[in-house]
Design a protein around this motif. Structure first.
Motif, PDB file in Angstrom:
ATOM      1  N   GLY A  59      19.004  55.575  32.349  1.00 29.54           N
ATOM      2  CA  GLY A  59      19.087  54.308  32.789  1.00 29.54           C
ATOM      3  C   GLY A  59      18.635  53.891  33.907  1.00 29.54           C
ATOM      4  O   GLY A  59      17.718  54.466  34.557  1.00 29.54           O
ATOM      5  N   GLU A  60      18.968  52.693  34.719  1.00 34.02           N
ATOM      6  CA  GLU A  60      18.588  52.225  35.824  1.00 34.02           C
ATOM      7  C   GLU A  60      19.630  51.643  36.735  1.00 34.02           C
ATOM      8  O   GLU A  60      20.799  51.479  36.207  1.00 34.02           O
ATOM      9  N   ILE A  61      19.481  51.779  38.089  1.00 36.76           N
ATOM     10  CA  ILE A  61      20.507  51.289  38.939  1.00 36.76           C
ATOM     11  C   ILE A  61      19.842  50.278  39.886  1.00 36.76           C
ATOM     12  O   ILE A  61      18.728  50.730  40.298  1.00 36.76           O
ATOM     13  N   TYR A  62      20.567  49.137  40.236  1.00 38.99           N
ATOM     14  CA  TYR A  62      19.944  48.355  41.201  1.00 38.99           C
ATOM     15  C   TYR A  62      21.126  47.584  41.978  1.00 38.99           C
ATOM     16  O   TYR A  62      22.341  47.892  41.655  1.00 38.99           O
ATOM     17  N   ILE A  63      20.729  46.662  42.838  1.00 35.70           N
ATOM     18  CA  ILE A  63      21.633  46.449  43.586  1.00 35.70           C
ATOM     19  C   ILE A  63      21.385  44.756  43.961  1.00 35.70           C
ATOM     20  O   ILE A  63      20.356  44.252  43.760  1.00 35.70           O
ATOM     21  N   ARG A  64      22.675  44.040  44.029  1.00 38.18           N
ATOM     22  CA  ARG A  64      22.592  42.581  44.372  1.00 38.18           C
ATOM     23  C   ARG A  64      23.501  42.295  45.498  1.00 38.18           C
ATOM     24  O   ARG A  64      24.659  42.763  45.244  1.00 38.18           O
ATOM     25  N   SER A  65      22.995  41.800  46.512  1.00 36.99           N
ATOM     26  CA  SER A  65      23.794  41.616  47.697  1.00 36.99           C
ATOM     27  C   SER A  65      23.729  40.050  48.148  1.00 36.99           C
ATOM     28  O   SER A  65      22.500  40.006  48.553  1.00 36.99           O
ATOM     29  N   ILE A  67      24.726  47.858  40.207  1.00 39.79           N
ATOM     30  CA  ILE A  67      24.714  47.756  38.970  1.00 39.79           C
ATOM     31  C   ILE A  67      23.996  48.936  38.197  1.00 39.79           C
ATOM     32  O   ILE A  67      22.750  49.196  38.596  1.00 39.79           O
ATOM     33  N   PHE A  68      24.556  49.646  37.184  1.00 37.03           N
ATOM     34  CA  PHE A  68      23.722  50.660  36.512  1.00 37.03           C
ATOM     35  C   PHE A  68      23.959  50.284  35.022  1.00 37.03           C
ATOM     36  O   PHE A  68      24.748  49.814  34.643  1.00 37.03           O
ATOM     37  N   THR A  69      22.944  50.713  34.424  1.00 36.06           N
ATOM     38  CA  THR A  69      22.905  50.729  32.983  1.00 36.06           C
ATOM     39  C   THR A  69      22.739  51.987  32.081  1.00 36.06           C
ATOM     40  O   THR A  69      22.279  52.898  32.585  1.00 36.06           O
ATOM     41  N   LEU A  70      23.251  52.166  30.934  1.00 33.12           N
ATOM     42  CA  LEU A  70      23.043  53.416  30.145  1.00 33.12           C
ATOM     43  C   LEU A  70      22.628  52.957  28.739  1.00 33.12           C
ATOM     44  O   LEU A  70      23.086  51.888  28.358  1.00 33.12           O
ATOM     45  N   PRO A  71      21.896  53.397  28.262  1.00 30.43           N
ATOM     46  CA  PRO A  71      21.562  53.026  26.852  1.00 30.43           C
ATOM     47  C   PRO A  71      22.659  53.181  25.759  1.00 30.43           C
ATOM     48  O   PRO A  71      23.174  54.364  26.044  1.00 30.43           O
TER      49      PRO A  71
END
Ligand SMILES: Nc1ncnc2c1ncn2[C@@H]1O[C@H](COP(=O)(O)OP(=O)(O)O)[C@@H](O)[C@H]1O
Ligand SMILES: [Mg+2]
Length: 433
Positions: A403-409, A418-422
């Protein structure tokens, strides 16, 4: 009066005249042959001289007659019969001097004699006998006794029915020097790498021992304060003190666990126990677990889940660990009485999980470092409730799940991680509730 003598003289004269004619014809033929040879020679000679590498033509004595001849004696039978100007310049001999020498006089090799002979047979004689080109590396010794490292490439040539060897010998001293330097720096790098690996191993051993030492005394503090808390009146001073001890010890325990995970990830990487997992129950469970803690900080948690989500292939304990990290941060860095939203949704082929708080905006330059180990924003460095490891670990864990993890601020709106999982494609859509 013509006597027989005179007749003899005449016929002799005639014979001589026709002989002269024949010889003249022959002379003419020879001269034109010589001319054509001269032209050919000049043409080949021009090729010869064009080469900026030394060019040699030597005799070829054939393969050695004994199995292990003395290499020098054998190479002495390779007589130099022609060289170009470059050869004379590089070797420091005149053409006459050089063409009176043999390969045995100018070539040398540091290896033991038997090895030299083997290499001569394998790399020189065998290809020549098969009509192939040879390529060998040897040392040439010039007139002053200086060593020149050369790569000799050559082949047998047939001149007037005799086998000779034509070869070019290129000076490769610079290349050899470079190769030696590369080898040296490679060895140095290898040595440094080994020292570094040893240092890392020592540091990891130390960290693991330290973590163990730190965790041991925490266990009785946690269990005693929890027991004390359950026995005291909830609003009493003792309960308040026990609660402080319990929460302090728990947060310390979490920090130590993070340290342990980071050390583990440095040693052999973290491992996952994956199973087909439904996220709705897991997210509800985590929300339930953290609600009292969130409420004790006078904040509110909103769980925003769709009716159903497809399954993921994930390690439930590790996903919970990521969620605890993100929710803890949301509490820690939220504004007073802020709201926290734990939300999940599907954006095929991914499931997106986000934790939103209403705290401050994280500066753009800090966002770039947020997921690096030990990084904390400057205004949080004095806080004692963290080490700056949680997000780095969360990133590692999410990425282990592909998955990926990222930020929105956003200023005034707060921060969302936010993180994603397939989506696990082998299973169909199942209700999570
Ligand atoms: N929700 C958030 N809002 C604002 N800053 C945050 C948030 N989450 C993380 N940070 C910043 O990122 C840093 C790193 O977070 P983390 O790795 O969880 O370490 P820790 O919480 O132990 O400091 C924090 O110290 C903080 O400065
Ligand atoms: Mg944290």
């Amino acid at each position: 009066m013509i006597n027989s003598n005179t007749l003899e003289t005449f016929s002799e004269l005639e014979r001589l005249q026709s002989e002269i004619k024949r010889l003249k014809r022959k002379n003419y033929q020879l001269e034109s042959k010589a001319n054509s040879y001269r032209k050919k020679y000049l043409r080949y000679h021009a090729f010869f001289e064009i080469s900026s590498d030394p060019f040699y033509i030597t005799t070829y004595p054939g393969p050695p007659t004994e199995n292990y001849p003395n290499p020098r004696d054998y190479l002495k039978q390779w007589k130099i019969i022609e060289v170009n100007n470059t050869a004379t310049q590089i070797m420091g001999y005149s053409k006459k001097q050089l063409t009176s020498l043999s390969l045995g006089d100018i070539a040398t090799h540091n290896a033991p004699k038997s090895k030299q002979t083997r290499s001569i047979i394998k790399e020189l004689v065998n290809p020549i006998e098969k009509g192939q080109m040879f390529s060998i590396e040897r040392d040439h010794i010039d007139r002053r006794g200086n060593k020149i490292e050369v790569e000799i490439k050559g082949q047998a040539v047939n001149i007037g029915g005799i086998k000779y060897i034509a070869s070019l010998s290129r000076d490769i001293s610079d290349r050899k020097k470079l190769e030696k330097e590369i080898l040296k720096s490679y060895r140095l790098e290898k040595h440094c790498r080994q020292v570094l690996q040893k240092e890392i191993a020592n540091r990891i051993d130390f960290t693991l021992a330290l973590i163990h030492e730190l965790k041991s005394p925490l266990t009785p503090i946690l269990s005693s304060s929890e027991t004390l808390l359950s026995r005291e009146e909830p609003d009493s001073l003792n309960a308040e003190l026990a609660r402080n001890i319990y929460h302090g010890a728990k947060s310390l325990n979490a920090c130590i666990s993070e340290l342990l995970d980071l050390a583990k990830s440095e040693i052999s990487g973290l491992t996952l126990q994956r199973t087909s997992l439904l996220l709705n129950p897991l997210l509800s469970e985590i929300a339930g677990e953290l609600t009292p803690y969130i409420q004790s900080h006078r904040q509110e948690l909103i769980l925003d889940l769709p009716e159903q989500l497809p399954a993921v292939l994930a390690d439930p304990e590790r996903i919970k660990q990521v969620l605890r990290n993100l929710l803890n941060n949301a509490v820690k860095y939220n504004r007073e009485k802020g709201r926290i939203t734990l939300k999940a949704g599907e954006r095929d082929p991914l499931i997106t999980i986000s934790v939103h708080d209403q705290g401050r905006k994280i500066a753009q330059k800090d966002q770039l470092n947020l997921f690096k180990p030990y990084f904390r924003c400057s205004q949080d460095r004095a806080r004692t409730d963290g080490l700056g490891i949680g997000l780095a670990l969360s990133k590692q864990l999410v990425e282990l799940h592909s998955g990926e993890i990222y930020i929105r601020s956003v200023r005034g709106k707060g921060t969302t991680i936010i993180f994603t999982l397939p989506v696990f494609s082998n299973t169909g859509r199942t209700s999570g509730k």
